[in-house]
Design an enzyme around this catalytic site. Structure first.
Site, mmCIF file in Angstrom:
data_model
loop_
_atom_site.group_PDB
_atom_site.id
_atom_site.type_symbol
_atom_site.label_atom_id
_atom_site.label_comp_id
_atom_site.label_asym_id
_atom_site.label_seq_id
_atom_site.Cartn_x
_atom_site.Cartn_y
_atom_site.Cartn_z
ATOM 1 N N CYS A 79 42.279 -12.675 19.062
ATOM 2 C CA CYS A 79 41.982 -13.407 20.299
ATOM 3 C C CYS A 79 41.094 -14.631 20.050
ATOM 4 O O CYS A 79 40.934 -15.456 20.941
ATOM 5 C CB CYS A 79 41.301 -12.493 21.314
ATOM 6 S SG CYS A 79 39.733 -11.821 20.714
ATOM 7 N N CYS A 106 37.240 -4.984 22.767
ATOM 8 C CA CYS A 106 36.201 -6.005 22.935
ATOM 9 C C CYS A 106 34.816 -5.430 22.665
ATOM 10 O O CYS A 106 33.905 -6.157 22.264
ATOM 11 C CB CYS A 106 36.248 -6.601 24.332
ATOM 12 S SG CYS A 106 37.872 -7.190 24.826
HETATM 13 FE FE1 FES Z 1 38.751 -10.902 22.329
HETATM 14 FE FE2 FES Z 1 37.774 -9.482 24.314
HETATM 15 S S1 FES Z 1 39.686 -10.506 24.246
HETATM 16 S S2 FES Z 1 36.970 -9.699 22.324
#
Ligand code: FES
Length: 132
Positions: free
Chosen positions: A37, A106
């Site tokens: 991400c 996360c």
């Molecule tokens: Fe990357 Fe939450 S989406 S740490």
């Protein structure tokens, strides 16, 4: 588009994160990123008498990453290093009212960065001399 449900407590920590910033001359730092991400964060620690005397963090991340790291710093502050390392991502998420399965990862960033910071601190400590 899929929406994410966050608890009120998580949103509050995201909007008012605790212990944000840097520590001058930290005893340990940990940097971690999630390539999937692009989120990343850094934790700074000060250690006194084997306890976390200070802890701060900087984050470029999603609301869950920021809120869980904020909560982690509150949970870890004042604990012994072993106690702080024993804090699990699921406990941090639980303290914020839980996270959905898609966002649970996360909460790994903060604990992983804290682990690195403590390891770095421990590596820098003088080892006891063995008698010859
Ligand atoms: Fe990357 Fe939450 S989406 S740490």
């Amino acid at each position: 588009m899929k929406t994410v449900d966050y608890s009120e407590k998580l949103i509050e920590h995201f909007q008012n994160p605790r212990n944000v910033g840097r520590l001058p001359r930290p005893d340990g730092t940990g940097v971690i990123g999630d390539p999937s991400c692009g989120d990343c964060l850094r934790i700074f620690i000060k250690v006194k008498n084997n306890r976390l005397a200070k802890i701060k963090f900087e984050a470029y991340g999603c609301p869950a990453a920021i809120a869980t790291t904020s909560m982690l710093t509150e949970m870890a502050l004042g604990k012994t290093l072993d106690e702080a390392l024993a804090i699990k991502p699921q406990e941090v998420a639980g303290a914020l009212g839980g996270l959905s399965a898609q966002k649970l990862h996360c909460s790994n960033l903060g604990t992983a960065a804290l682990y690195q910071a403590v390891c770095l601190y421990r590596q820098q400590q003088p080892r006891p001399r063995k008698d010859r």
